[in-house]
Each structure stands twice: as C-alpha cells, then as structure tokens.
Design an enzyme around this catalytic site. Structure first.
Site, PDB file in Angstrom:
ATOM      1  N   GLU A 102     -15.421   3.293 -35.978  1.00 18.63           N
ATOM      2  CA  GLU A 102     -14.445   2.971 -36.856  1.00 18.63           C
ATOM      3  C   GLU A 102     -14.944   3.664 -38.047  1.00 18.63           C
ATOM      4  OE1 GLU A 102     -12.951   0.282 -40.217  1.00 18.63           O
ATOM      5  OE2 GLU A 102     -14.003  -1.193 -38.702  1.00 18.63           O
ATOM      6  N   CYS A 104     -12.353  -0.578 -45.598  1.00 18.54           N
ATOM      7  CA  CYS A 104     -11.528   0.201 -44.691  1.00 18.54           C
ATOM      8  C   CYS A 104     -10.064   0.015 -44.517  1.00 18.54           C
ATOM      9  CB  CYS A 104     -12.310   0.565 -43.392  1.00 18.54           C
ATOM     10  SG  CYS A 104     -12.889  -0.839 -42.613  1.00 18.54           S
TER      11      CYS A 104
END
Length: 546
Positions: free
Chosen positions: A298, A332
């Site tokens: 990720e 994020c």
C-alpha cells in the site's frame, strides 16, 4: 522434534467484534490511567535493541527517537543493524519456520488472540502512550489506531483465516479432494511506516498467522511504539525467530533482504517511489529466488472529495476539516484535494476557515489539542516547501504558518487554486494541506473526469451529494479512482471488518489489509486428491470392440 499430539475436535475461533473506542472524557478512569502512563514514559529514556531469534542485540551504533512536538526531548536510543545482523535475522526466521509452520492454525491464532486481549487490557495505555509521544498523535487518533484497529486486525484476521481454511473443493464417494494452505517457502520482509501503529502491528503478524516467519523493519520515526509492540508480541507467546526486529539503514537492510534466495514475500506500506524501487530490484533478481516472491504494497495517495451542487455544506466542511487535518494530514487516506461547485464555495470556505481558526495544536499530552506536530524535520521542510511554492500562484485561504523552533508544527492550511493541474492537486504532500478547486456548477460531468485523471493515485475518495443521480454518476465515473470510496462521509477512518482498505493505480496492489484477500497472499495452496477406488486397467470403455 516429535510431532504434535492430534487435537480431536473442530475448534472454532471466537466470533470477532470491533473493539469499542474509549472516550477519555474528563473525570474518566481511562483518562487518568493514560495520563499517568504518558508522564512516566515521557520521564524516562529507554534503549531499544534489535531482536533476532528472540535475543536482544545491541550494536553500539545508535540513533535517537524523539517527540515530534518537542524534538529536543529524546525518548529512546535505538540500535542499528549491520549487514551481518540482517543475515542473522534471515537465518533466525529460517530456523523458526519449520516448527512455526507446523503448528496448527488454531495454535498460531491463539497467540494473536492473546495479544489482542493483552492490548485490550494491560497493554492499552503503553501502546497508546508510545504512539502519542513518538508519533504526535492525539489521544483519539492513538486510540482508534494503536488500540482499536490493532485489536480488530488480530481478531478479524484469525476469523478470516479460519474462513479461508474452510474453503475446500468438491468431492464424491470415489475421491476426497482437499486444499492444504501452506506457509510460503522462505521468509517475509515486512516494511512498516510511521503513521499507523496498527499497520506496524498487522504487516508482520498477518503473514505470521498463516505460518510464515518474518524480518520486520519499522520506520525509524516510529521506533518507540514499534519497540513496545515487539515486547507485546513476545508476551503474547510469539516464539523466538518468528518475527525478527531490525532497524537501521533502510537501503542496506532492503538490499540484503531483497537479494536473498529465500525471500518469499514483501508486505509493505510506504511511499510509491520506494515500493517501485523494491519491485524493480525483485524483478531484476527473479533468477536467484527459490520461488516467486509475493509482493503486497500500500503506497501513496492524493485523496479527493468532490461535491455536487446538491451537497450539504455543513457536512462537507466538517468532513474536509476532519479528513484533511486529523493527525496533521499524515494519513495515506487524508483529504488532499477538493472540488467544490461555485454555488457552495463561499459557504463551505467560510465554515472551514472558522473551524481552522479554532483548531488548537501543540503537545498531545494536552488533550484539548486537535493536532500535534508532523513527524520529523524532513517532513516539516517538505510540507513547508509546498506551502511556500504556492505564494503568488494560488491563494492561501487559511493557515500556511510553520514553526519548527520547538516542535514540527504546521498550521492546518487551505489553499484555493484556479489551475486544475496545479501540482498541489496532483502530488502527494502528506501534511495538513488541502487544496480546493472551484468548478462551474454546469461542469459536473467534466469535473468528474478531471478528478479521475488528475492524479496517478487511487486510494480513497468521497462524493457529497443529496441527489441520488449525482451519487450514481460519481460512483460510476470514479470507479477506478479510489479503492475505498465514500458517499457523504470523509475518506478516512476505515474500520477492520467494515471497510477493507487498499487502493489501485499508484496507490498499491489493493490486497485489502484486514480481509481474507490479504491472507490469501501469505499461503501457497496444495491440492490433494485421494482416490478410494483407483482403476486397475489402463484401457478406457471407448476402446472396446464394436
């Protein structure tokens, strides 16, 4: 080692439930307990060793872990690995693999369930306080991350793991077909970021649950909480060598691990650039590996909110402020770019400015603060550089002030631009900076296309609208623009078991942490067919004479 005794019974994992979030309200017992732990941990300076094969290793080459909101206050000295010690960590993982992978799934699961219960009870204050002090998270941000989400990861992962093992092929009275879910051959390299203690807990333990052994490199700027996590793993019963804790030069560590023939997988969260470099290294080394490494990552995000003219301006403004500025925008999933119709802009802007002006920031031990400091000097200078670069080219509507004298503080910043391809709408900043693009109400469809094409990332995004047709149009046009898509909600705060998390494009491999999809990457299935009535003649019926 003799084989383990058979367990005659089908064991079922306790049903998972999301851990309740504690309020830490004034006068509550949990507030007093956490405040006391914060004071005691802030008052001491500890030493953080490497942990290889269950043994503490001190090299004498150290660096400091400091408070971001008071960068002259050192919390710990952590030891840094040498290339030889990285190889020792690989050997420790290899040595532990045979026994650990032979344990039943239920016995491995029991370790994680024990860890979850410890974190629910005796370890909660310590892991929360370490996250607050070392990563400058407020009490609420630490609670939802370092307590609740970790507990959820461990409880739900064992639930999903058992579901995966329950998936078996069809059989009949003549044959028994089975699937065995084996651990990968080799070791898994877990690379974790500074911004979520829950990610630091999940990335090593998800592969370990499925029988793998791990070399774990935490972010240098989150070494304080990582150290306490490692202690928690050990108290929960993780055997020596199953998870090996190494710190130091990331390039050196990665070069040693990624070039090793027994690399079985990479579990990564961090920057897109770093992940791309790792992927290139793995690709160039394919001829040297025992098997194809699993690569799960990720990476970055440039997360959006798009508002339709029918959107509720109050809910929209609150979502942007919370989504963009909680934990200093260092998620994020944080809101970074917003697209607002001209008919709503003045109202939404004024509401946001009023909230931004109210926001308190400072030492996270003062629970009245909504924000702390950004993680370190490098981040402070990078984010400040983005803010400075827009002066004269865009309008700073609120914030824009930086002060690094005591802590790395950046005021929540709102910027308005008329350029749809401005770099603040395209590049990941990872700080408390939200850039707004105001569009003509008549250009809804064109703006949807703009949102989809502006950024290379596709992690999270949200649409705000009261008209259902607009929601349907946005969900369709932005189908690949976000792996986690929100309707009338901020694009942060995914909960394990409710919103599996991950994105595509330049945001990663979208293997959805905290779901069965992620666990499938850490097993290698073996199909077993047992024939109860094997043929005794090579001839088939069609071969008989007419």
């Amino acid at each position: 080692m003799p084989p383990a005794a058979a367990f005659n019974g089908h064991r079922r994992i306790p049903p998972p439930l999301n851990e309740p979030i504690r309020s830490y309200a004034p006068g509550s017992a949990e507030r007093a307990s956490l405040k006391a732990r914060l004071r005691s941990m802030a008052a001491e300076k500890i030493e953080i060793p490497l942990i290889i094969g269950g043994k503490d290793v001190r090299t004498g080459a150290t660096d400091q872990a400091v408070m971001p909101h008071d960068h002259r206050h050192a919390l710990a000295d952590y030891h840094k690995a040498t290339p030889e010690l990285v190889l020792q960590a690989i050997e420790a993982a290899r040595a532990a693999h045979k026994e650990w992978s032979s344990w039943s799934f239920e016995d491995r699961a029991a370790v994680l369930l024990r860890a979850a219960e410890l974190l629910t009870t005796t370890w909660r204050d310590t892991i929360n306080a370490a996250t607050m002090l070392g990563q400058s998270k407020t009490v609420f941000q630490a609670e939802i991350d370092a307590a609740c989400e970790i507990i959820d990861f461990w409880r739900f992962n064992v639930h999903y793991g058992q579901e995966l093992l329950d998936e078996q092929p069809l059989s009949d009275h003549t044959m028994w077909n089975q699937l065995e879910f084996r651990a990968l051959e080799g070791f898994v390299y877990a690379v974790t970021p500074f911004n979520f203690t829950s990610i630091a807990a999940n990335l090593p333990t998800a592969p370990a649950l499925m029988g793998n052994t791990v070399v774990w490199k935490p972010a240098s700027s989150a070494m304080f909480s990582a150290h306490y996590l490692m202690q928690l793993f050990e108290e929960a019963g993780i055997p020596p060598g199953v998870i090996n804790f190494v710190a130091g030069d990331p390039a050196m560590i990665s070069n040693a691990l990624l070039s090793h023939r027994d690399l079985a997988g990479v579990h990564f969260t961090g920057s897109t650039e770093t992940f791309n470099d790792m992927w290139k290294t793995i690709g160039a080394s394919m001829a040297t590996y025992r098997s194809y490494p699993r690569i799960v990552g990720e990476t970055g995000g440039k997360d959006f909110v798009i508002a339709h003219p029918s959107a509720d301006p109050v809910a929209l403004a609150v979502a942007i402020v919370r989504g963009g500025y909680e934990f200093q925008g260092q998620k994020c999933s944080a809101v970074s770019r917003v697209y607002i119709p001209r008919s709503l802009w003045n109202d939404v802007r004024d509401r946001m400015v009023a909230m931004i002006d109210e926001i308190r920031m400072g030492d996270i031990q003062d629970f009245r603060n909504f924000m702390g400091a950004v993680i370190d000097k490098r981040a402070f200078e990078k984010i400040g550089g983005y803010i400075d670069s827009v002066r004269g080219r865009a309008k700073i509507v609120a914030g824009g002030k930086c002060d690094g004298s005591k802590g790395y503080f950046i005021r929540p910043t709102l910027i308005e631009t008329t350029e749809p391809d401005h770099k603040l709408l395209c590049e990941e900043i990872f700080g408390p900076v939200v850039t707004a693009y105001v569009y003509d109400d008549r250009k809804w469809q064109e703006t949807l296309t703009l949102v989809d094409s502006t950024s290379p990332y596709a992690l999270t995004g949200a649409v705000f609208a009261e008209e259902r047709r607009a929601i349907v149009e946005a969900a369709s046009a932005l189908r690949y623009a976000a792996g986690n898509f929100y309707i009338n909600d901020k694009p942060t705060g995914a909960v394990v078991g409710q919103q599996p998390f991950g994105g595509g494009r330049a945001s990663g491999t979208n293997d959805k942490a905290g779901s069965k999809l992620n666990l499938t990457r850490w097993v290698s299935a073996r199909t077993i067919k047992e024939n109860f009535n094997p043929p005794r003649d090579y001839k088939y019926p069609f071969m008989a004479a007419e």
